[in-house]
Scaffold this motif. Sequence first.
Motif, PDB file in Angstrom:
ATOM      1  N   HIS A  58     -36.249 -24.361 -14.840  1.00 20.95           N
ATOM      2  CA  HIS A  58     -36.832 -25.682 -15.058  1.00 20.95           C
ATOM      3  C   HIS A  58     -36.425 -26.613 -13.914  1.00 20.95           C
ATOM      4  CE1 HIS A  58     -37.333 -29.280 -18.094  1.00 20.95           C
ATOM      5  NE2 HIS A  58     -38.230 -29.296 -17.140  1.00 20.95           N
ATOM      6  N   GLU A  62     -38.721 -28.430 -10.823  1.00 18.90           N
ATOM      7  CA  GLU A  62     -38.764 -29.873 -10.532  1.00 18.90           C
ATOM      8  C   GLU A  62     -38.379 -30.135  -9.070  1.00 18.90           C
ATOM      9  OE1 GLU A  62     -40.410 -31.160 -12.665  1.00 18.90           O
ATOM     10  OE2 GLU A  62     -39.750 -30.708 -14.698  1.00 18.90           O
ATOM     11  N   GLU A 127     -41.854 -34.192 -20.650  1.00 21.05           N
ATOM     12  CA  GLU A 127     -42.795 -33.180 -20.150  1.00 21.05           C
ATOM     13  C   GLU A 127     -44.184 -33.391 -20.737  1.00 21.05           C
ATOM     14  OE1 GLU A 127     -42.244 -31.252 -17.684  1.00 21.05           O
ATOM     15  OE2 GLU A 127     -40.074 -31.432 -17.532  1.00 21.05           O
ATOM     16  N   GLU A 158     -46.000 -28.084 -15.288  1.00 24.88           N
ATOM     17  CA  GLU A 158     -45.640 -29.030 -16.361  1.00 24.88           C
ATOM     18  C   GLU A 158     -46.105 -28.494 -17.715  1.00 24.88           C
ATOM     19  OE1 GLU A 158     -43.492 -30.741 -15.203  1.00 24.88           O
ATOM     20  OE2 GLU A 158     -44.023 -31.911 -13.432  1.00 24.88           O
ATOM     21  N   HIS A 161     -43.447 -26.154 -18.734  1.00 25.41           N
ATOM     22  CA  HIS A 161     -42.237 -26.839 -19.193  1.00 25.41           C
ATOM     23  C   HIS A 161     -42.414 -27.327 -20.622  1.00 25.41           C
ATOM     24  CE1 HIS A 161     -41.352 -27.899 -14.696  1.00 25.41           C
ATOM     25  NE2 HIS A 161     -41.281 -26.611 -14.951  1.00 25.41           N
TER      26      HIS A 161
HETATM   27 FE   LIG Z   1     -41.552 -30.777 -15.687  1.00 29.16          FE
END
Ligand SMILES: [Fe+2]
Length: 263
Positions: A58, A62, A127, A158, A161
């Motif tokens: 994760h 990012e 998210e 995204e 996520h």
């Molecule tokens: Fe994200």
Amino acid sequence: MMLSAKSLFQEIIDNDASYRLFCSIAASGETQGGWENGRIAALVPEGERALAPKIARHGADEDKHGRIFNALLNKRGLRPVRVPPETDYTMLLERHGIGLAHEKLKGDRPLTVEDIVTYLAHSRVTEQRAADQMAMLCAYFADHPEVGRAVRMISDDEDNHLAYTHEELLRLASAGHGPLIRRTLRECALAEIRVHRDVSLAVMAHMGRILGWPRARSAALAAGIHALYAYERLAGWRRMVTLTMPERRDALGGPATAAPEVA
Ligand SMILES: [Fe+2]
Ligand SMILES: [Fe+2]
């Protein structure tokens, strides 16, 4: 609204100064998110070891998004600008006590399962925001020659996520953390919608100055942002706190996909 979101973003992309601010704000938020997740991955408690590689992934995603936004700047021959503090979404959330405090993340004491719930609930909410915003940008600019590729790639990440936070929170809920999860999600969502409103107003004020918007146009945009907040405060926030098993399972199971040359 007097002004469509598409024409608004088109205008921001077309002007170097507004594009520079937009990409700088985005890059900074993504990079902060990457740092937070990297620290959380390093401090995962013994009982949640299996989660560590997913949190690390994760964070790596990012960080990659931060690099993509910086690459977009580079591609146009622009340097990032300092992010005005009132537009710093990630920092403002942290300052409002949402998610894990940076003090805690800078330390080396292992986190607790409750901290992991806090991280996942914070991520479930933020998210959702990121996925919605990227879906909107994708709808308008997926085929844009300059930003299309970046927008499609980030949007897909995204969505991953968001799927991952649903799946992991459901797992922790069935392990008995349901009440804490519900309470944390609610707190997070109600704080996030306020921070999002304030940041949106601040960003639009900067954009208005850069692009020389007439007063009426700025006022209409601000009214739109207040209207969105009113809707989210009344009902919209509930969308940020539900948990459903995602179609994409184990969305962060593998290693991060490399950013293909977006720049
Ligand atoms: Fe994200
Ligand atoms: Fe991101």
